[in-house]
Design an enzyme around this catalytic site. Structure first.
Site, PDB file in Angstrom:
ATOM      1  N   CYS A 118     -76.738  91.049  63.921  1.00 30.36           N
ATOM      2  CA  CYS A 118     -75.842  90.857  62.762  1.00 30.36           C
ATOM      3  C   CYS A 118     -74.555  90.153  63.173  1.00 30.36           C
ATOM      4  O   CYS A 118     -73.969  89.408  62.378  1.00 30.36           O
ATOM      5  CB  CYS A 118     -75.477  92.187  62.133  1.00 30.36           C
ATOM      6  SG  CYS A 118     -76.853  93.144  61.532  1.00 30.36           S
ATOM      7  N   HIS A 176     -81.906  94.496  55.454  1.00 31.17           N
ATOM      8  CA  HIS A 176     -81.980  93.085  55.850  1.00 31.17           C
ATOM      9  C   HIS A 176     -83.185  92.949  56.783  1.00 31.17           C
ATOM     10  O   HIS A 176     -83.429  93.850  57.600  1.00 31.17           O
ATOM     11  CB  HIS A 176     -80.745  92.675  56.669  1.00 31.17           C
ATOM     12  CG  HIS A 176     -79.599  92.126  55.887  1.00 31.17           C
ATOM     13  ND1 HIS A 176     -78.293  92.251  56.328  1.00 31.17           N
ATOM     14  CD2 HIS A 176     -79.534  91.410  54.729  1.00 31.17           C
ATOM     15  CE1 HIS A 176     -77.482  91.651  55.460  1.00 31.17           C
ATOM     16  NE2 HIS A 176     -78.210  91.135  54.495  1.00 31.17           N
TER      17      HIS A 176
HETATM   18  N1  ARG Z   1     -71.998  95.965  56.046  1.00 33.46           N
HETATM   19  C1  ARG Z   1     -72.769  94.776  56.097  1.00 33.46           C
HETATM   20  C2  ARG Z   1     -73.626  94.661  54.846  1.00 33.46           C
HETATM   21  O1  ARG Z   1     -74.144  95.651  54.408  1.00 33.46           O
HETATM   22  C3  ARG Z   1     -73.621  94.766  57.329  1.00 33.46           C
HETATM   23  C4  ARG Z   1     -74.361  93.488  57.510  1.00 33.46           C
HETATM   24  C5  ARG Z   1     -75.222  93.523  58.716  1.00 33.46           C
HETATM   25  N2  ARG Z   1     -75.762  92.251  59.016  1.00 33.46           N
HETATM   26  C6  ARG Z   1     -77.045  91.985  59.227  1.00 33.46           C
HETATM   27  N3  ARG Z   1     -77.374  90.782  59.623  1.00 33.46           N
HETATM   28  N4  ARG Z   1     -77.982  92.867  58.998  1.00 33.46           N
HETATM   29  O2  ARG Z   1     -73.774  93.608  54.296  1.00 33.46           O
END
Ligand code: ARG
Length: 282
Positions: free
Chosen positions: A275, A169
């Site tokens: 996150c 991300h």
């Molecule tokens: N386990 C989640 C996923 O892989 C973690 C998300 C983390 N959020 C972020 N904004 N990077 O989607």
């Protein structure tokens, strides 16, 4: 120099980690065989909320839903700019149902929610940066969603390609230190500044970032692996992972005040401070 940095109060949306767990693996951090300490996760999360409130920010909560272990990552549910809510269409089928409780929350708070047609994951990949939005692609959010977001929000969207699966991300590889809007929320015209880890990006995207942000804070791989780039800045205080020691030093040198908050239990799911935090920009 820190006297010149002016914080702006934020309206933040979070979700308590009551049902947090690692039950599936949709990024390289997630290992369902490794248990999560939920009471510790709850204590860490509470410390984050306390830190936000202690620095003057408004924190609102969406009720967690059993069976949605990643719902704690509120940033992924939408991107909100100028009171317009661009919702999410999660890539992983396991996360798709999260949109329902978040959309319901936004509607009850008086917002219309745009339901996107293309896969996108809110502020995970859309990072509003004052006059434009930086947008990640490569692992989750699609280029089609970038176009859809630009059309809906009326803000230029600048596409950046992510190339390292650990930084899947955009908000794991880059954060906004200062959006250039100043304490009043008016456009100060400074263009703002960011911190990022260049190797997370394709060569062309690195060039774009270097052009837009010649004075950016450049983080190391160690900072990035410690979730140091998954930070929240209010323009003066930077809520940052304590593992990102080199980054914290650089931030202090640039006149920011690092506020360390340890979310180590959430790193097991591939998430950190940002996150867990959705910003509602009016
Ligand atoms: N386990 C989640 C996923 O892989 C973690 C998300 C983390 N959020 C972020 N904004 N990077 O989607």
């Amino acid at each position: 120099m820190s006297e010149t940095r002016v914080p702006r109060r934020r309206r933040l949306l979070v979700c308590e980690p009551r049902h947090f767990a690692v039950q599936y693996a949709i990024n390289p951090w997630m290992r369902p065989d490794r248990p999560v300490d939920v009471p510790l996760a709850q204590a860490q999360w509470r410390a984050l909320i306390d830190a936000y409130r202690a620095h003057g920010h408004t924190v609102e909560t969406v009720e967690p839903v059993p069976g949605l272990p990643d719902m704690v990552f509120a940033a992924n549910a939408a991107v909100v700019v100028g009171g317009r809510v661009f919702g999410s269409l999660f890539k992983a089928p396991e996360r798709r149902p999260e949109s329902v409780p978040y959309d319901t929350w936004f509607k009850s708070a008086g917002f219309d929610v745009h339901r996107p047609e293309a896969v996108c994951e809110g502020e995970g990949d859309f990072v509003p940066a004052g006059r434009w939005i930086l947008a990640g692609t490569g692992f989750r959010t699609t280029r089609q969603a970038h176009r859809e977001a630009q059309e809906f929000l009326g803000v230029p969207v600048i596409a950046l390609t992510l190339v390292d699966p650990y930084f899947y991300h955009l908000d794991t590889a880059l954060f906004v230190l200062d959006d250039g809007t100043g304490a009043t929320g008016q456009n100060g015209g400074t263009g703002g500044n960011i911190a990022y880890y260049p190797e997370a990006f394709s060569p062309g995207s690195r060039e774009v970032l270097a052009r837009l942000y010649p004075d950016a804070v450049i983080a190391t791989r160690e900072d990035a692996l410690a979730f140091g780039l998954n930070s929240v800045s209010d323009g003066r205080h930077v809520f940052v992972s304590p593992g990102a020691t080199a980054l914290a030093e650089q931030l202090a040198h640039h006149g920011y005040l690092p506020v360390p908050v340890d979310l180590s239990e959430f790193h097991k799911a591939g998430g950190g401070i940002k996150c867990c935090t959705q910003e509602i920009r009016s």
